[in-house]
Design an enzyme around this catalytic site. Structure first.
Site, mmCIF file in Angstrom:
data_model
loop_
_atom_site.group_PDB
_atom_site.id
_atom_site.type_symbol
_atom_site.label_atom_id
_atom_site.label_comp_id
_atom_site.label_asym_id
_atom_site.label_seq_id
_atom_site.Cartn_x
_atom_site.Cartn_y
_atom_site.Cartn_z
ATOM 1 N N ARG A 45 -22.019 5.835 -31.165
ATOM 2 C CA ARG A 45 -21.832 6.524 -29.892
ATOM 3 C C ARG A 45 -22.764 7.727 -29.773
ATOM 4 N NH1 ARG A 45 -15.360 7.610 -31.166
ATOM 5 N NH2 ARG A 45 -15.678 8.448 -33.236
ATOM 6 N N GLU A 90 -23.915 9.227 -33.602
ATOM 7 C CA GLU A 90 -23.009 9.078 -34.749
ATOM 8 C C GLU A 90 -23.316 7.764 -35.471
ATOM 9 O OE1 GLU A 90 -19.064 10.301 -33.436
ATOM 10 O OE2 GLU A 90 -18.228 8.837 -34.817
HETATM 11 P P1 FAD Z 1 -10.216 17.960 -42.469
HETATM 12 O O1 FAD Z 1 -10.573 18.437 -41.112
HETATM 13 O O2 FAD Z 1 -11.024 16.888 -43.084
HETATM 14 O O3 FAD Z 1 -10.103 19.217 -43.441
HETATM 15 C C1 FAD Z 1 -10.076 19.108 -44.834
HETATM 16 C C2 FAD Z 1 -10.936 20.222 -45.379
HETATM 17 O O4 FAD Z 1 -10.782 20.252 -46.819
HETATM 18 C C3 FAD Z 1 -12.428 20.015 -45.142
HETATM 19 O O5 FAD Z 1 -12.947 21.120 -44.434
HETATM 20 C C4 FAD Z 1 -13.035 19.906 -46.540
HETATM 21 O O6 FAD Z 1 -14.297 20.530 -46.657
HETATM 22 C C5 FAD Z 1 -12.000 20.619 -47.382
HETATM 23 N N1 FAD Z 1 -12.018 20.190 -48.782
HETATM 24 C C6 FAD Z 1 -11.886 18.930 -49.253
HETATM 25 N N2 FAD Z 1 -11.954 18.930 -50.594
HETATM 26 C C7 FAD Z 1 -12.119 20.214 -50.980
HETATM 27 C C8 FAD Z 1 -12.262 20.847 -52.233
HETATM 28 N N3 FAD Z 1 -12.269 20.159 -53.374
HETATM 29 N N4 FAD Z 1 -12.438 22.195 -52.268
HETATM 30 C C9 FAD Z 1 -12.451 22.920 -51.112
HETATM 31 N N5 FAD Z 1 -12.314 22.354 -49.896
HETATM 32 C C10 FAD Z 1 -12.155 21.020 -49.839
HETATM 33 N N6 FAD Z 1 -8.320 13.464 -33.632
HETATM 34 C C11 FAD Z 1 -7.880 13.587 -32.358
HETATM 35 O O7 FAD Z 1 -6.704 13.932 -32.147
HETATM 36 N N7 FAD Z 1 -8.726 13.362 -31.296
HETATM 37 C C12 FAD Z 1 -10.021 12.983 -31.450
HETATM 38 O O8 FAD Z 1 -10.753 12.794 -30.470
HETATM 39 C C13 FAD Z 1 -10.509 12.839 -32.795
HETATM 40 N N8 FAD Z 1 -11.775 12.462 -33.008
HETATM 41 C C14 FAD Z 1 -12.234 12.331 -34.289
HETATM 42 C C15 FAD Z 1 -13.566 11.954 -34.474
HETATM 43 C C16 FAD Z 1 -14.061 11.822 -35.766
HETATM 44 C C17 FAD Z 1 -15.488 11.409 -35.960
HETATM 45 C C18 FAD Z 1 -13.204 12.072 -36.886
HETATM 46 C C19 FAD Z 1 -13.729 11.907 -38.285
HETATM 47 C C20 FAD Z 1 -11.887 12.456 -36.694
HETATM 48 C C21 FAD Z 1 -11.382 12.586 -35.405
HETATM 49 N N9 FAD Z 1 -10.070 12.997 -35.162
HETATM 50 C C22 FAD Z 1 -9.613 13.098 -33.871
HETATM 51 C C23 FAD Z 1 -9.137 13.310 -36.284
HETATM 52 C C24 FAD Z 1 -9.158 14.792 -36.675
HETATM 53 O O9 FAD Z 1 -10.452 15.151 -37.104
HETATM 54 C C25 FAD Z 1 -8.136 15.010 -37.780
HETATM 55 O O10 FAD Z 1 -6.835 14.722 -37.316
HETATM 56 C C26 FAD Z 1 -8.111 16.425 -38.371
HETATM 57 O O11 FAD Z 1 -9.380 16.992 -38.470
HETATM 58 C C27 FAD Z 1 -7.471 16.372 -39.744
HETATM 59 O O12 FAD Z 1 -7.430 17.658 -40.314
HETATM 60 P P2 FAD Z 1 -7.317 17.831 -41.890
HETATM 61 O O13 FAD Z 1 -7.091 19.274 -42.123
HETATM 62 O O14 FAD Z 1 -6.359 16.843 -42.420
HETATM 63 O O15 FAD Z 1 -8.703 17.353 -42.485
HETATM 64 N N1 UDP Z 2 -13.454 0.104 -30.602
HETATM 65 C C1 UDP Z 2 -14.247 -0.915 -30.141
HETATM 66 N N2 UDP Z 2 -15.139 -0.664 -29.153
HETATM 67 C C2 UDP Z 2 -15.258 0.550 -28.593
HETATM 68 C C3 UDP Z 2 -14.437 1.607 -29.055
HETATM 69 C C4 UDP Z 2 -13.548 1.347 -30.076
HETATM 70 O O1 UDP Z 2 -14.173 -2.025 -30.635
HETATM 71 O O2 UDP Z 2 -16.105 0.720 -27.681
HETATM 72 C C5 UDP Z 2 -12.518 -0.191 -31.715
HETATM 73 C C6 UDP Z 2 -13.146 0.102 -33.084
HETATM 74 O O3 UDP Z 2 -12.639 -0.858 -33.991
HETATM 75 C C7 UDP Z 2 -12.594 1.466 -33.423
HETATM 76 C C8 UDP Z 2 -11.186 1.368 -32.825
HETATM 77 O O4 UDP Z 2 -11.356 0.603 -31.629
HETATM 78 O O5 UDP Z 2 -12.578 1.695 -34.814
HETATM 79 C C9 UDP Z 2 -10.534 2.695 -32.525
HETATM 80 O O6 UDP Z 2 -11.364 3.396 -31.623
HETATM 81 P P1 UDP Z 2 -11.282 4.973 -31.452
HETATM 82 O O7 UDP Z 2 -12.157 5.356 -30.317
HETATM 83 O O8 UDP Z 2 -9.855 5.357 -31.418
HETATM 84 O O9 UDP Z 2 -11.948 5.435 -32.825
HETATM 85 P P2 UDP Z 2 -12.172 6.886 -33.460
HETATM 86 O O10 UDP Z 2 -12.363 7.849 -32.328
HETATM 87 O O11 UDP Z 2 -10.966 7.151 -34.289
HETATM 88 O O12 UDP Z 2 -13.412 6.703 -34.267
#
Ligand code: FAD
Ligand code: UDP
Length: 364
Positions: free
Chosen positions: A279, A299
């Site tokens: 994306r 990404e």
């Molecule tokens: P993290 O944010 O991963 O925090 C863990 C922290 O621990 C990190 O900063 C790391 O550096 C630290 N750490 C790990 N090991 C160590 C160590 N040994 N020593 C010191 N520090 C350490 N959720 C939504 O609700 N909406 C969205 O649109 C959405 N989009 C997302 C898109 C992506 C690409 C990703 C990956 C996730 C997305 N999420 C989304 C999920 C969201 O990011 C998580 O729910 C949230 O960030 C989880 O928080 P956390 O504290 O569990 O983990």
């Molecule tokens: N997905 C897909 N086509 C799209 C968007 C999402 O097939 O255009 C599927 C894909 O398997 C993805 C899942 O739906 O892993 C969940 O999508 P979401 O956008 O929730 O993923 P995230 O934001 O957690 O990466």
């Protein structure tokens, strides 16, 4: 002991625990090995635009208490996520809804869409879907599966859709109305000013050390706190003694562009396999920005190996069984509590992360 709690990870889980424990009068030291707080929700200001450094983060929840909780720390705008899909230059609305079906088949009514999907489902012969491919074919038919799901999913997860659990695709709404809202949740938005300031507010009153890895810090400071909250990867904590859990990692490539509007939408998914990224995010559109420049991020998913950031747990059966072994070890470790996406090895969204952290904090 200098602190009541040592909190490893300044992400949303760690910050929620830190905030709650500080409110209870406890002292917290928060460590993160990254150079900043916020974990994956971190946003940084580039060209006056809040850039989601680790991918698009849209807050959405149906839990009113969690919505009110997060709103203590920021005002949210009325952004509604409506990504579009680009398949070899053809543009479709997401999630799968009447706009998608109209563009795909030229039909106008729900009955017409249902009929086409049912014919395609019968042709595929699936009655009881056992994996992501079968789930997608029976839900959406072959055209949608092949153009909008297969390529994207196989890039995202690095394996054939037949080897993936069906629940991954069940995250997405699938509806027979003209509605491009990506989420079904009651509450949704983007914090005005970005996520980092939310985490800053949550961490007020705590001592915070970034660029600090827990494992080396622990060696030098074995008795700094009576309890530890660990939000890093659970298999890493136990030195991978039962082997590695699988994760997906991501590369984010960010560019500043000399245009005020690159793609006309915050999120565009590239659903064919040949385009290596999944994306492109155009960050300004999350906050309806009218800056002269734009910042975009592509990404690229890739396989995880030690040393890479782990973004997504791969919750298939093999890994879930392995996780249970680590969890049994964790359950014997009274002084350490594991939480968050990596500590609990669960595909938590932000609302579920806060919910889980509040539950832990209420028992401390
Ligand atoms: P993290 O944010 O991963 O925090 C863990 C922290 O621990 C990190 O900063 C790391 O550096 C630290 N750490 C790990 N090991 C160590 C160590 N040994 N020593 C010191 N520090 C350490 N959720 C939504 O609700 N909406 C969205 O649109 C959405 N989009 C997302 C898109 C992506 C690409 C990703 C990956 C996730 C997305 N999420 C989304 C999920 C969201 O990011 C998580 O729910 C949230 O960030 C989880 O928080 P956390 O504290 O569990 O983990
Ligand atoms: N997905 C897909 N086509 C799209 C968007 C999402 O097939 O255009 C599927 C894909 O398997 C993805 C899942 O739906 O892993 C969940 O999508 P979401 O956008 O929730 O993923 P995230 O934001 O957690 O990466």
């Amino acid at each position: 002991m200098q602190f009541d709690y040592l909190i490893v990870g300044a992400g949303l889980f760690g910050a929620t625990i830190a905030h709650e424990m500080t409110k209870k009068g406890k002292t917290c030291l928060v460590l993160d090995r990254r150079a900043h707080i916020g974990g994956n929700v971190y946003t940084e200001n580039i060209e006056d635009i809040n850039v989601h450094r680790y991918g698009a983060h849209i807050f959405h929840t149906s839990n009113k208490a969690i919505w009110e909780y997060i709103n203590q720390f920021a005002e949210f705008n009325n952004y509604i996520n409506s990504p579009i899909a680009n398949y070899k230059g053809e543009i479709y609305n997401l999630p799968f809804n009447m706009n998608t079906f109209n563009k795909m088949w030229g039909i106008k009514t729900p009955d017409e869409a249902r009929e086409i999907i049912e014919i395609q489902r019968l042709e595929s012969g699936i009655t009881n879907p056992k994996n992501l491919e079968e789930q997608a074919l029976s839900l959406a038919g072959r055209d949608i599966y092949e153009k909008l799901i297969k390529g994207y999913t196989e890039k995202q997860w690095g394996v054939d859709c037949k080897e993936l659990p069906a629940f991954i695709i069940k995250r997405l709404p699938f509806r027979f109305i003209y509605d491009n809202n990506y989420f079904n949740d009651r509450y949704q938005g983007i914090p005005i000013g970005g996520y980092t300031s939310i985490i800053e507010k949550m961490l007020l009153g705590c001592e915070v050390k970034v660029n600090t890895d827990y494992f080396s810090f622990r060696q030098a400071n074995p008795t700094i706190a009576s309890r530890t909250i660990f939000t890093g990867a659970i298999d890493e904590f136990f030195a991978y003694c039962y082997g590695e859990l699988e994760y997906r990692s991501l590369n984010f490539k960010t560019e500043i562009l000399d245009t005020d509007n690159f793609q006309g939408n915050a999120v565009v998914n590239y659903t064919e396999k040949e385009v290596l990224y999944t994306r492109i995010i155009e960050h300004k559109h999350f906050e309806f920005g009218n800056q002269k420049k734009s910042v975009i991020t592509r990404e690229y998913p890739h396989s995880w190996s030690r040393g890479n950031e782990a973004y997504y747990p791969v919750n298939n059966e093999k890994n879930n069984v392995l996780y249970e072994q680590y969890k049994a070890l964790a359950d014997c470790c009274d002084s350490v509590i594991f939480g968050g996406r990596l500590g609990n090895y669960k595909y938590f969204d932000m609302d579920k992360t806060i919910e889980a952290a509040l539950e832990v904090a209420s028992c401390l």
